[in-house]
Motif scaffolding. Sequence first.
Motif, short mmCIF file in Angstrom:
data_model
loop_
_atom_site.label_atom_id
_atom_site.label_comp_id
_atom_site.label_asym_id
_atom_site.label_seq_id
_atom_site.Cartn_x
_atom_site.Cartn_y
_atom_site.Cartn_z
N ARG A 76 17.65 -30.73 -11.53
CA ARG A 76 16.30 -30.44 -11.66
C ARG A 76 15.94 -29.02 -11.38
O ARG A 76 16.49 -28.53 -10.11
N GLU A 77 15.02 -28.32 -11.72
CA GLU A 77 14.68 -27.13 -11.48
C GLU A 77 12.99 -26.84 -11.09
O GLU A 77 12.41 -27.44 -12.04
N LEU A 78 12.74 -26.22 -10.27
CA LEU A 78 11.15 -26.00 -9.80
C LEU A 78 11.00 -24.72 -10.97
O LEU A 78 11.48 -23.65 -10.99
N VAL A 79 9.63 -24.94 -11.68
CA VAL A 79 9.43 -24.08 -12.72
C VAL A 79 8.12 -23.44 -12.33
O VAL A 79 8.24 -22.04 -12.54
N ALA A 80 7.32 -23.95 -11.76
CA ALA A 80 6.01 -23.28 -11.30
C ALA A 80 5.24 -24.17 -10.21
O ALA A 80 5.26 -25.29 -10.10
N THR A 81 4.36 -23.41 -9.50
CA THR A 81 3.54 -24.06 -8.40
C THR A 81 2.36 -23.48 -8.37
O THR A 81 2.03 -22.25 -8.53
N ILE A 82 1.27 -24.29 -7.87
CA ILE A 82 -0.07 -23.77 -7.67
C ILE A 82 -0.58 -24.46 -6.34
O ILE A 82 -0.45 -25.79 -6.29
N THR A 83 -1.10 -23.60 -5.24
CA THR A 83 -1.65 -24.23 -4.25
C THR A 83 -2.83 -24.94 -4.38
O THR A 83 -3.60 -24.63 -5.33
N ALA A 84 -2.89 -25.72 -3.12
CA ALA A 84 -4.49 -26.49 -3.23
C ALA A 84 -5.52 -25.55 -2.97
O ALA A 84 -6.57 -25.65 -3.79
N PHE A 85 -5.52 -24.77 -2.04
CA PHE A 85 -6.85 -24.26 -1.15
C PHE A 85 -7.09 -22.85 -2.16
O PHE A 85 -8.15 -22.28 -2.01
N THR A 86 -5.83 -22.13 -2.03
CA THR A 86 -6.01 -20.59 -2.52
C THR A 86 -5.61 -20.58 -4.09
O THR A 86 -5.81 -19.47 -4.70
N GLN A 87 -5.12 -21.67 -4.50
CA GLN A 87 -4.70 -21.41 -6.06
C GLN A 87 -3.86 -20.29 -6.25
O GLN A 87 -3.68 -19.86 -7.38
N ASN A 88 -2.80 -20.01 -5.38
CA ASN A 88 -1.69 -19.27 -5.38
C ASN A 88 -0.67 -19.89 -6.49
O ASN A 88 -0.50 -21.06 -6.26
N THR A 89 -0.15 -18.84 -6.98
CA THR A 89 0.95 -19.39 -8.01
C THR A 89 2.19 -18.70 -7.99
O THR A 89 2.16 -17.54 -7.52
N ASN A 90 3.42 -19.41 -8.31
CA ASN A 90 4.60 -18.79 -8.23
C ASN A 90 5.37 -19.28 -9.30
O ASN A 90 5.22 -20.66 -9.77
N TYR A 91 6.34 -18.84 -9.92
CA TYR A 91 7.17 -18.97 -11.20
C TYR A 91 8.80 -18.92 -10.62
O TYR A 91 8.97 -17.90 -9.97
N ALA A 92 9.22 -19.71 -11.50
CA ALA A 92 10.93 -19.33 -11.58
C ALA A 92 11.17 -18.05 -12.46
O ALA A 92 10.41 -17.91 -13.36
N ASP A 93 11.91 -17.23 -12.23
CA ASP A 93 12.39 -16.07 -12.98
C ASP A 93 12.18 -16.47 -14.34
O ASP A 93 12.14 -15.66 -15.18
N SER A 94 12.89 -17.64 -14.58
CA SER A 94 13.24 -17.89 -16.11
C SER A 94 12.03 -18.03 -16.83
O SER A 94 12.20 -17.88 -18.09
N VAL A 95 10.91 -18.36 -16.28
CA VAL A 95 9.75 -18.58 -17.06
C VAL A 95 8.52 -17.49 -16.90
O VAL A 95 7.58 -17.50 -17.41
N LYS A 96 8.93 -16.47 -15.68
CA LYS A 96 7.97 -15.78 -15.54
C LYS A 96 7.51 -14.75 -16.92
O LYS A 96 8.28 -14.18 -17.39
#
Length: 121
Positions: free
Chosen positions: A45-65
């Motif tokens: 399993r691979e982490l693809v993307a995240t979004i935080t609760a309070f600041t809504q910061n996002t992060n992405y795996a390099d493969s989908v950026k």
Amino acid sequence: QVQLVESGGGLAQPGGSLRLSCTASRFTFSTYDMSWHRQAPGKERELVATITAFTQNTNYADSVKGRFTISRDNAKNTVYLQMNTLKPEDTAVYFCAAKSGWRVGGEYEYWGQGTQVTVSS
């Protein structure tokens, strides 16, 4: 009990788009960090993307950026994954997951059942 229900998967052609949705219930969605993960056959399993609760910061795996965008609508208790310029290697079961935004780090607590995305001509 807590529920995360994904939808929006299906078959797409290479270069096409899909939008996944994940609707949450029975927890305070706005205080949870949300994420999308995927698992292809025979792969971990691979982490693809995240979004935080309070600041809504996002992060992405390099493969989908640059191709995928995660967003959330707290009024609808829903997190989205907009997937553009799809590639055959994006084929996988996609899962959404949640963990408390009050905690730093740690494992995701709640998981959906997954939705299949197949990219093929």
